[in-house]
Design a protein around this motif. Structure first.
Motif, PDB file in Angstrom:
ATOM      1  N   ARG A 152       0.835  -1.208   0.000  1.00 27.50           N
ATOM      2  CA  ARG A 152       0.000   0.000   0.000  1.00 27.50           C
ATOM      3  C   ARG A 152       0.871   1.259   0.000  1.00 27.50           C
ATOM      4  N   GLY A 153       0.585   2.160  -0.903  1.00 29.19           N
ATOM      5  CA  GLY A 153       1.325   3.420  -0.956  1.00 29.19           C
ATOM      6  C   GLY A 153       2.602   3.342  -1.776  1.00 29.19           C
ATOM      7  N   THR A 154       2.944   2.162  -2.270  1.00 29.13           N
ATOM      8  CA  THR A 154       4.149   2.035  -3.095  1.00 29.13           C
ATOM      9  C   THR A 154       3.743   1.894  -4.567  1.00 29.13           C
ATOM     10  N   VAL A 155       4.736   1.934  -5.442  1.00 30.07           N
ATOM     11  CA  VAL A 155       4.460   1.761  -6.877  1.00 30.07           C
ATOM     12  C   VAL A 155       4.882   0.347  -7.269  1.00 30.07           C
ATOM     13  N   ALA A 156       3.986  -0.353  -7.915  1.00 26.90           N
ATOM     14  CA  ALA A 156       4.280  -1.743  -8.287  1.00 26.90           C
ATOM     15  C   ALA A 156       3.731  -2.032  -9.681  1.00 26.90           C
ATOM     16  N   THR A 157       4.336  -3.026 -10.314  1.00 24.58           N
ATOM     17  CA  THR A 157       3.785  -3.534 -11.581  1.00 24.58           C
ATOM     18  C   THR A 157       3.259  -4.936 -11.325  1.00 24.58           C
ATOM     19  N   PHE A 158       2.011  -5.160 -11.684  1.00 24.63           N
ATOM     20  CA  PHE A 158       1.382  -6.470 -11.526  1.00 24.63           C
ATOM     21  C   PHE A 158       1.201  -7.109 -12.895  1.00 24.63           C
ATOM     22  N   GLY A 159       1.528  -8.386 -12.962  1.00 29.96           N
ATOM     23  CA  GLY A 159       1.140  -9.162 -14.126  1.00 29.96           C
ATOM     24  C   GLY A 159      -0.278  -9.648 -13.843  1.00 29.96           C
ATOM     25  N   ASP A 187       0.092  -6.266 -18.044  1.00 28.75           N
ATOM     26  CA  ASP A 187       0.795  -5.612 -16.942  1.00 28.75           C
ATOM     27  C   ASP A 187       0.086  -4.319 -16.542  1.00 28.75           C
ATOM     28  N   VAL A 188      -0.004  -4.117 -15.248  1.00 28.91           N
ATOM     29  CA  VAL A 188      -0.637  -2.902 -14.730  1.00 28.91           C
ATOM     30  C   VAL A 188       0.333  -2.264 -13.735  1.00 28.91           C
ATOM     31  N   THR A 189       0.688  -0.984 -13.978  1.00 26.18           N
ATOM     32  CA  THR A 189       1.629  -0.293 -13.088  1.00 26.18           C
ATOM     33  C   THR A 189       0.932   0.884 -12.439  1.00 26.18           C
ATOM     34  N   GLY A 190       1.206   1.077 -11.169  1.00 25.57           N
ATOM     35  CA  GLY A 190       0.638   2.257 -10.512  1.00 25.57           C
ATOM     36  C   GLY A 190       0.855   2.219  -9.018  1.00 25.57           C
ATOM     37  N   GLU A 191       0.302   3.225  -8.362  1.00 32.45           N
ATOM     38  CA  GLU A 191       0.398   3.273  -6.900  1.00 32.45           C
ATOM     39  C   GLU A 191      -0.638   2.317  -6.309  1.00 32.45           C
ATOM     40  N   VAL A 192      -0.183   1.473  -5.420  1.00 29.55           N
ATOM     41  CA  VAL A 192      -1.102   0.506  -4.809  1.00 29.55           C
ATOM     42  C   VAL A 192      -1.914   1.229  -3.732  1.00 29.55           C
ATOM     43  N   LEU A 193      -3.233   1.211  -3.905  1.00 28.80           N
ATOM     44  CA  LEU A 193      -4.099   1.903  -2.947  1.00 28.80           C
ATOM     45  C   LEU A 193      -4.536   0.972  -1.830  1.00 28.80           C
ATOM     46  N   ARG A 194      -4.717  -0.299  -2.171  1.00 27.75           N
ATOM     47  CA  ARG A 194      -5.227  -1.235  -1.170  1.00 27.75           C
ATOM     48  C   ARG A 194      -5.062  -2.671  -1.681  1.00 27.75           C
ATOM     49  N   VAL A 195      -4.706  -3.564  -0.791  1.00 29.21           N
ATOM     50  CA  VAL A 195      -4.692  -4.990  -1.139  1.00 29.21           C
ATOM     51  C   VAL A 195      -5.669  -5.676  -0.203  1.00 29.21           C
ATOM     52  N   ASP A 196      -6.628  -6.352  -0.779  1.00 31.53           N
ATOM     53  CA  ASP A 196      -7.579  -7.112   0.030  1.00 31.53           C
ATOM     54  C   ASP A 196      -7.627  -8.519  -0.552  1.00 31.53           C
ATOM     55  N   PRO A 197      -7.195  -9.530   0.228  1.00 25.67           N
ATOM     56  CA  PRO A 197      -7.115 -10.881  -0.330  1.00 25.67           C
ATOM     57  C   PRO A 197      -8.432 -11.372  -0.906  1.00 25.67           C
ATOM     58  N   ALA A 248      -6.341  -2.658  -5.493  1.00 19.30           N
ATOM     59  CA  ALA A 248      -6.693  -1.375  -6.122  1.00 19.30           C
ATOM     60  C   ALA A 248      -5.409  -0.637  -6.475  1.00 19.30           C
ATOM     61  N   VAL A 249      -5.290  -0.259  -7.757  1.00 21.50           N
ATOM     62  CA  VAL A 249      -4.079   0.406  -8.239  1.00 21.50           C
ATOM     63  C   VAL A 249      -4.466   1.707  -8.944  1.00 21.50           C
ATOM     64  N   PRO A 309      -7.956  -8.755  -9.955  1.00 16.84           N
ATOM     65  CA  PRO A 309      -8.412  -9.919  -9.189  1.00 16.84           C
ATOM     66  C   PRO A 309      -7.235 -10.551  -8.446  1.00 16.84           C
ATOM     67  N   PRO A 310      -7.362 -10.821  -7.147  1.00 21.38           N
ATOM     68  CA  PRO A 310      -6.222 -11.309  -6.377  1.00 21.38           C
ATOM     69  C   PRO A 310      -5.665 -12.641  -6.885  1.00 21.38           C
ATOM     70  N   ALA A 311      -6.549 -13.553  -7.308  1.00 24.52           N
ATOM     71  CA  ALA A 311      -6.082 -14.903  -7.646  1.00 24.52           C
ATOM     72  C   ALA A 311      -5.142 -14.913  -8.847  1.00 24.52           C
ATOM     73  N   THR A 312      -5.328 -13.983  -9.780  1.00 25.91           N
ATOM     74  CA  THR A 312      -4.552 -14.063 -11.025  1.00 25.91           C
ATOM     75  C   THR A 312      -3.600 -12.883 -11.199  1.00 25.91           C
ATOM     76  N   SER A 313      -3.316 -12.153 -10.124  1.00 28.49           N
ATOM     77  CA  SER A 313      -2.420 -10.998 -10.243  1.00 28.49           C
ATOM     78  C   SER A 313      -1.194 -11.202  -9.361  1.00 28.49           C
ATOM     79  N   ALA A 314      -0.019 -11.055  -9.970  1.00 29.30           N
ATOM     80  CA  ALA A 314       1.222 -11.259  -9.209  1.00 29.30           C
ATOM     81  C   ALA A 314       2.112 -10.035  -9.359  1.00 29.30           C
ATOM     82  N   VAL A 315       2.873  -9.726  -8.302  1.00 28.32           N
ATOM     83  CA  VAL A 315       3.772  -8.568  -8.370  1.00 28.32           C
ATOM     84  C   VAL A 315       4.953  -8.923  -9.269  1.00 28.32           C
ATOM     85  N   LYS A 316       5.171  -8.108 -10.312  1.00 19.41           N
ATOM     86  CA  LYS A 316       6.329  -8.344 -11.195  1.00 19.41           C
ATOM     87  C   LYS A 316       7.498  -7.473 -10.776  1.00 19.41           C
ATOM     88  N   SER A 317       7.213  -6.248 -10.404  1.00 20.18           N
ATOM     89  CA  SER A 317       8.294  -5.416  -9.876  1.00 20.18           C
ATOM     90  C   SER A 317       7.696  -4.436  -8.870  1.00 20.18           C
TER      91      SER A 317
END
Ligand code: BTN
Length: 251
Positions: free
Chosen positions: A202-209, A214-224, A229-230, A240-248
């Motif tokens: 939360r509050g950091t910048v991440a890229t999700f596969g 790929d989706v890059t942005g500031e992470v607003l919230r992670v709820d399992p 929310a980015v 969607p949590p099940a199919t999204s992984a942090v790439k960077s």
């Protein structure tokens, strides 16, 4: 440092006070506690651990480094539950067990890397078990006594000792067992809250596969349960949590 032949007695004493665990297997050395637990996964309630794990398995087909006599490798057979619940409860239980050892907050990096100062302190692998009746196997690896890591991990890994928590592996393992036993009773609301306050993304910048690319942005919230929310350059996205992984993760 308690020798491994002293572990069964201490673990059995702790198991006697647990609601969800009753047996343990303690080996001096094994390839993977997770693989061993699979063979005994028909009933929940078992803890498998070893003084040294040589060829641990990590998420996404990765390896978990040889623990030598410095790390903890433990696999817990638990009752089957939805993936979201298992991911949240195992990460919360592990973080809560380690916080008193180092006297500071421990973060969770989606889905269940346990991190401090953006370095990995512990990892969790959740697999389905049980041929006769479905169960889940929660495998947890914790860096305890390492003072340095191999070049490929240096800069990305940390240990309790490096964070000032000079602890006996057995004490940490007993703490983990108790914490997991307690957390298995947590409600979804409690887990949500405990996860959210340790959310390291939360509050950091991440890229999700993700399934949407790929989706890059500031992470607003992670709820399992509901998703990630980015805030991207094109607006807010829910992944969607099940199919999204942090790439960077740039922080
Ligand atoms: C990860 O971060 O990729 C998950 C690592 C999980 C490692 C633990 S150690 C105990 C159990 N036995 C294994 O072979 N793997 C898990």
């Amino acid at each position: 440092m308690t020798p491994v032949d002293g572990w069964p007695a201490a673990l059995e004493a702790a198991l006697a006070t647990c609601r969800h665990f009753r047996d343990c297997i303690v080996l001096a050395e094994t390839d993977s506690t997770q693989t061993l637990a699979h063979g005994r996964s028909d009933e929940p309630g078992l803890l498998v651990t070893a003084g040294r794990q040589l060829r641990g398995r990590g998420r996404l087909g990765r390896a978990w480094a040889d623990t030598h006599d410095e790390g903890i490798a433990a696999s817990f057979v638990v009752a089957d539950a939805p993936t979201e619940r298992l991911a949240a409860l195992s990460a919360v239980a592990c973080a809560a067990a380690l916080e008193p050892v180092i006297g500071r907050d421990v973060g969770i990096k989606w889905p269940n890397d346990i991190v401090v100062d953006r370095r990995k302190l512990a990892g969790i692998l959740i697999e389905r078990g049980g041929a006769a009746k479905p169960t889940a196997i929660v495998g947890i690896g914790i860096n305890v006594r390492q003072r340095a890591f191999a070049p490929e991990l240096a800069g990305r890994a940390t240990s309790l000792a490096m964070l000032g928590g000079a602890a006996d592996r057995l004490d940490v393992l007993v703490g983990l067992l108790r914490s997991l036993d307690r957390t298995l009773d947590a409600t979804e609301d409690q887990l949500r809250e405990e996860y959210a306050r340790r959310d390291a993304l939360r509050g950091t910048v991440a890229t999700f596969g993700s399934a949407q690319g790929d989706v890059t942005g500031e992470v607003l919230r992670v709820d399992p349960w509901s998703g990630i929310a980015v805030r991207t350059a094109h607006g807010e996205r829910w992944l969607p949590p099940a199919t999204s992984a942090v790439k960077s993760w740039t922080g």
